[in-house]
Design an enzyme around this catalytic site. Structure first.
Site, short mmCIF file in Angstrom:
data_model
loop_
_atom_site.label_atom_id
_atom_site.label_comp_id
_atom_site.label_asym_id
_atom_site.label_seq_id
_atom_site.Cartn_x
_atom_site.Cartn_y
_atom_site.Cartn_z
N ALA A 1 0.78 -1.24 0.00
CA ALA A 1 0.00 0.00 0.00
C ALA A 1 0.81 1.29 0.00
O ALA A 1 0.37 2.29 -0.57
CB ALA A 1 -0.95 0.01 1.20
N ALA A 2 1.94 1.32 0.68
CA ALA A 2 2.68 2.59 0.81
C ALA A 2 3.09 3.10 -0.58
O ALA A 2 3.38 2.31 -1.47
CB ALA A 2 3.92 2.38 1.68
N GLY B 1 0.40 5.25 -0.26
CA GLY B 1 -0.99 5.44 0.10
C GLY B 1 -1.86 6.19 -0.88
O GLY B 1 -3.07 6.28 -0.67
N ARG C 1 7.27 3.72 6.06
CA ARG C 1 6.39 4.08 4.96
C ARG C 1 4.93 3.87 5.33
O ARG C 1 4.05 4.61 4.89
CB ARG C 1 6.76 3.27 3.71
CG ARG C 1 8.00 3.79 3.01
CD ARG C 1 8.57 2.79 2.02
NE ARG C 1 7.60 2.35 1.03
CZ ARG C 1 7.32 3.00 -0.09
NH1 ARG C 1 7.94 4.14 -0.36
NH2 ARG C 1 6.47 2.52 -0.96
N ASP D 1 0.54 -3.53 -6.38
CA ASP D 1 1.54 -2.62 -6.94
C ASP D 1 2.84 -2.86 -6.16
O ASP D 1 3.17 -2.11 -5.25
CB ASP D 1 1.07 -1.17 -6.80
CG ASP D 1 1.98 -0.20 -7.54
OD1 ASP D 1 1.80 -0.04 -8.74
OD2 ASP D 1 2.88 0.37 -6.89
N CYS E 1 5.72 0.81 -11.57
CA CYS E 1 6.27 2.02 -12.19
C CYS E 1 7.61 1.67 -12.83
O CYS E 1 8.58 2.41 -12.73
CB CYS E 1 6.41 3.16 -11.19
SG CYS E 1 7.31 2.73 -9.68
#
Length: 466
Positions: A235-236, A238, A263, A305, A359
């Site tokens: 999650a971080a 957020g 984080r 992610d 990313c």
């Protein structure tokens, strides 16, 4: 003053090879790491220009107590940044005494080099590329406000609203204090590149989230309806978690995991500021979360992610232009972890829809990971065809890879990103047929401009801290 001292400390650490710029920023304990990162990156980008101006002006000879790294940060802010604007502490009057000389030396440097713009002073390798031209995307936090009220507020501040973007050319043409509504996400505002809103009262109050457009795709494509149970596996920091909560309208449950305690603490701060009340944070490795745990028996949506090389991040591209392929051993290790995480996520019994995103620009972390997961459960899940008009598709490394989405500064005017949507082919026995119809993901129409504004969206009278 703390900002400038922190930036000077990071610059000194980078030059003495104590760590990477990004690592030193995030390890600085400075509250607003994005603001610090931006200041350090830009100061470093103009480093040779600042050294020349400082030397010509004799600043360090005149001010013996001013350390070189701090001087560089302060002179950048004075000449090339936003100015001190009420900040700077005891350093502001010191710089004011030398302001005329510093500006004159900057002007002489432009004359000597035959240029008129600050950026023209940069050496060829430092001139802004596509990454530096990516606009500032601002997601309106619909838990606290709405797009119409945010637009009206910016208009009252003197910004010119240009309506909804119809093409990338509209976005490229943005200048000055103009802004647009994004063509895909009705809650996303688009400002010119380098528009700094970190100290804007709506941002500090949690009404706005500074989030790249590509980073908004995962939650949008997951599209959990209000009342759903969702896992945010890594999650971080957020932003995506808060986006999920906005889509859920704080109705339902988000189980958010991250192994990094620091984080995760930052995530908790962001979620609290954004008004998120449906999220349960856990300092835990997602790989150790049991799919058979009764707490997750209703989880039908997962956003994954995971940690990645970050090769598509705009800050990375600006900080390390021309960086080649990362260490292959590290890339293999990252891909192996990503494959384990994705395969693990697909074992949750009630799962209907999953979004995998990174990313990263590398096939090893993107298409290869998705292909491996699909090969492990070929009859259970498939790649969902989404956003057919999106211009940048997955690499054609296996049949169906064109359903994946890629993003880049060159093709989509966003950061580098990869997104894949996996949906279950066969409905699990624990889920009814009525519940199993996956939502159709289509962008909402642009909001009507004449809707009555909600009182809750008025700008705060003070600027709460980060």
């Amino acid at each position: 003053m703390a900002l400038y001292a922190a930036a000077a400390a990071v610059l000194a650490g980078v030059e003495s090879r104590q760590g990477s710029l990004r690592g030193l920023v995030y390890g600085s304990n400075f509250q607003n790491v994005k603001q610090l990162y931006a200041l350090v990156c830009e100061t470093q980008r103009y480093s040779t220009v600042l050294d020349a101006v400082i030397a010509s002006a004799g600043l360090l000879r005149a001010e013996k107590k001013l350390r070189p790294h701090l001087a560089k940060v302060l002179v950048y802010e004075l000449l090339l940044g936003r100015g001190f604007k009420g900040r700077g502490g005891r350093w502001k009057p010191l710089l004011d005494r030398h302001q005329a000389r510093l500006k004159a030396e900057l002007a002489r440097l432009k004359v000597r080099r035959g240029v008129s713009q600050n950026e023209d002073l940069l050496e060829g390798g430092s001139k802004p590329g596509p990454a530096s031209q990516v606009p500032r995307f601002v997601r309106v936090n619909t838990l606290k406000t709405c797009s119409e009220d945010a637009v009206d507020y910016f208009k009252r501040q003197g910004f010119s609203y240009q309506g909804r973007a119809s093409s990338l050319e509209d976005v490229r043409a943005l200048k000055g204090k103009c802004f647009l509504l994004d063509s895909l996400l009705p809650e996303l505002l688009v400002f010119p590149a380098r528009t700094d809103l970190h100290e804007h009262p709506l941002y500090q109050a949690g009404h706005l989230i500074l989030q790249d457009k590509a980073s908004c795709l995962p939650a949008m494509l997951l599209a959990p309806p209000p009342g759903s149970h969702v896992i945010d596996a890594c999650a971080a920091p957020g932003n995506k978690t808060s986006h999920l909560a906005a889509l859920l309208k704080n109705q339902g449950k988000i189980f958010a995991f991250d192994l990094d305690a620091r984080r995760l603490a930052s995530t908790a701060t962001l979620l609290a500021r954004a008004g998120v009340s449906c999220c349960e944070l856990a300092e835990q490795d997602f790989l150790e979360v049991s799919p058979s745990d009764q707490r997750y028996r209703q989880v039908q949506y997962i956003l994954l992610d995971p940690s990645c090389s970050g090769s598509g991040m705009l800050t990375r591209q600006l900080e390390e232009p021309g960086t080649g392929v990362p260490n292959q051993e590290r890339l293999r290790a990252l891909a192996a972890f990503q494959q384990r995480a994705l395969s693990h996520a697909l074992t949750f019994p009630a799962l209907r829809r999953l979004v995998y995103s990174t990313c990263s620009l590398y096939q090893e972390e993107n298409e290869d990971v998705v292909r491996a997961a699909l090969q492990q459960s070929p009859a259970a899940f498939r790649l969902a065809p989404v956003l057919p008009s999106w211009p940048h598709r997955g690499l054609g490394t296996f049949p169906g890879a064109e359903h994946c989405l890629r993003a880049s500064p060159e093709t989509t005017l966003t950061g580098g990103f990869f997104t894949a949507v996996l949906e279950r082919v066969e409905v699990p026995s624990s889920v009814s047929q009525a519940e199993a119809s996956a939502p159709e993901v289509t962008p909402n129409p642009a909001p009507k401009r004449k809707r009555r504004r909600r009182k809750a969206t008025a700008a705060p009278s003070s600027q709460p801290g980060m």
